[in-house]
Scaffold this active site. Structure first.
Site, PDB file in Angstrom:
ATOM      1  N   GLU A 262      32.602  41.281  43.186  1.00 43.99           N
ATOM      2  CA  GLU A 262      33.371  41.479  41.953  1.00 43.99           C
ATOM      3  C   GLU A 262      32.846  42.650  41.130  1.00 43.99           C
ATOM      4  O   GLU A 262      33.621  43.403  40.552  1.00 43.99           O
ATOM      5  CB  GLU A 262      33.385  40.196  41.114  1.00 43.99           C
ATOM      6  CG  GLU A 262      34.183  39.063  41.744  1.00 43.99           C
ATOM      7  CD  GLU A 262      35.621  39.449  42.039  1.00 43.99           C
ATOM      8  OE1 GLU A 262      36.158  40.375  41.408  1.00 43.99           O
ATOM      9  OE2 GLU A 262      36.210  38.804  42.936  1.00 43.99           O
TER      10      GLU A 262
ATOM     11  N   TYR B 141      37.135  39.078  32.996  1.00 43.05           N
ATOM     12  CA  TYR B 141      37.701  39.051  34.353  1.00 43.05           C
ATOM     13  C   TYR B 141      36.704  38.482  35.369  1.00 43.05           C
ATOM     14  O   TYR B 141      37.025  37.569  36.144  1.00 43.05           O
ATOM     15  CB  TYR B 141      38.154  40.455  34.806  1.00 43.05           C
ATOM     16  CG  TYR B 141      38.330  40.447  36.298  1.00 43.05           C
ATOM     17  CD1 TYR B 141      39.462  39.881  36.860  1.00 43.05           C
ATOM     18  CD2 TYR B 141      37.301  40.872  37.148  1.00 43.05           C
ATOM     19  CE1 TYR B 141      39.593  39.763  38.229  1.00 43.05           C
ATOM     20  CE2 TYR B 141      37.422  40.757  38.514  1.00 43.05           C
ATOM     21  CZ  TYR B 141      38.562  40.209  39.049  1.00 43.05           C
ATOM     22  OH  TYR B 141      38.675  40.054  40.400  1.00 43.05           O
TER      23      TYR B 141
ATOM     24  N   ASP C 185      43.380  41.146  35.820  1.00 44.71           N
ATOM     25  CA  ASP C 185      42.968  42.503  36.182  1.00 44.71           C
ATOM     26  C   ASP C 185      44.197  43.403  36.148  1.00 44.71           C
ATOM     27  O   ASP C 185      45.268  42.985  35.705  1.00 44.71           O
ATOM     28  CB  ASP C 185      42.300  42.510  37.568  1.00 44.71           C
ATOM     29  CG  ASP C 185      43.313  42.317  38.671  1.00 44.71           C
ATOM     30  OD1 ASP C 185      44.390  41.733  38.400  1.00 44.71           O
ATOM     31  OD2 ASP C 185      43.052  42.760  39.811  1.00 44.71           O
TER      32      ASP C 185
END
Length: 346
Positions: free
Chosen positions: A33, A116, A134
């Site tokens: 991520e 996020y 996102d």
DNA sequence: AAAACGGGGTT
DNA sequence: AACCCAGTTTT
């Protein structure tokens, strides 16, 4: 069939085979991520493999030097991600005994982990029902619901987060979150989306009102500023050069570069000679110099355009902190410098 | 609320 | 040249 069920079903039939989809290990998910923030899958993929191989656990990453982490991050950009990644690895390894936070609220405390990323890790690894928002999610939701609130306004970010949170499939937040992002990435694309083969054709507001190309709405950012960089590539007779570590604020923090003279505009060889004559390293020294690139190399960042020249300076001896040229590839450098090093025959 | 922060790919 | 990318942090 509702939106969540439909998109999750689409995902089950269309998802790409990606390495971070084979694991629920929070360390690996976290790595992926951070790497994928503002980064396309194809660009991030080799870096993910490199980090997993080089640092098999959060303890390996925590025990590394920052220089080693930055070197492995070289070329990926947004280097604060690498510095924060390393700081958070130390925090997890030393303060949390290597056990990752297992919920949104605690994940948010990690440096480099915002709304996020906390939502992504919490939902993918721990099945917490927190919606990711996102760039893909902004696009899909703004089109499907016909919402023209600018996605990068504070009003917009709150509204889309709330909407995403309403839509999330509480029974399977992990698959749902990944589904809406994947749908945005490969079908509801920014340009030329595949609307004619879309499962949401009947109910998509943008499609039915012919507004697909107008959504999402985004407030334009300021134009990039021009900067003029002159790098001094010293080469001594005994095979040494100078690299300096960038410090303070600004781009490329903690990376290395050749000594830099930044000027207000592009400079001629005559003006460069004056800069050089006044340079402290060269006082009373014998040297010769030449310009490596006649045309400035334009290196484009999102907010700066760097007009760059490399000046080669041959000198007998360097009275400064030097490095052997044959070790130059050990240092983390901006890709602008890295490309020069690969191209130039030392 | 706006700007800073990379580098690569697409149109 | 403009826009986008599995955004976050600082100003």
């Amino acid at each position: 069939m509702n939106f969540s069920k439909n998109i999750t079903y689409w995902y089950s039939n269309n998802k790409r085979d990606l390495p971070w989809r084979k694991t629920k290990n929070p360390y690996h998910i976290w790595l992926s991520e951070i790497i994928l923030q503002q980064t396309q899958v194809n660009q991030g993929l080799p870096f993910y493999e490199a980090f997993v191989n080089h640092f098999p656990s959060v303890f390996h990453l925590a025990e590394a030097n920052e220089a080693e982490v930055l070197k492995l991050w070289q070329g990926l950009g947004y280097y604060s991600r690498a510095r924060n990644l390393h700081a958070s690895a130390k925090y997890v390894a030393n303060e949390l005994q290597g056990v990752f936070p297992n919920n949104y609220k605690e994940l948010l405390k990690l440096k480099g982990v915002g709304d996020y990323t906390a939502s992504a890790i919490a939902s993918f690894c721990f099945n917490e029902s927190t919606a990711v928002v996102d760039g893909n999610v902004y696009r899909v939701l703004s089109r499907y619901f016909g919402i023209d609130t600018p996605i990068n306004s504070s009003k917009g970010s709150k509204a889309f987060k709330a909407l995403a949170q309403e839509l999330i499939d509480g029974n399977n937040p992990s698959e749902y979150n990944q589904a809406i992002m994947e749908f945005g990435a490969i079908q509801c694309k920014p340009k030329n989306p595949d609307c004619l083969a879309c499962v949401f054709q009947d109910t998509c507001v943008a499609f039915n009102e012919n507004r697909v190309d107008a959504l999402p709405v985004k407030i334009k950012s300021a134009k990039a500023k021009k900067k003029y960089f002159n790098f001094l590539v010293f080469i001594s007779d005994d095979g040494k050069t100078i690299l300096e570590q960038r410090e303070g604020k600004g781009i490329w923090q903690n990376l290395y570069q050749f000594p830099l003279i930044e000027t207000p505009s592009d400079i001629s060889e005559t003006v460069f000679q004056e800069h050089l004559s006044a340079h402290s390293l060269l006082k009373g020294q014998d040297y010769t110099w030449s310009l490596y690139n006649k045309d400035a190399i334009v290196h484009k960042l999102s907010h700066q355009h760097l007009y760059t020249r490399f000046w080669i300076i041959n000198i007998k001896e360097l009275n400064a902190q030097t490095i052997p040229i044959n070790s130059i590839r050990d240092y983390a450098v901006p890709i602008l410098i890295g490309n020069f090093i690969e191209e130039f025959s030392f």
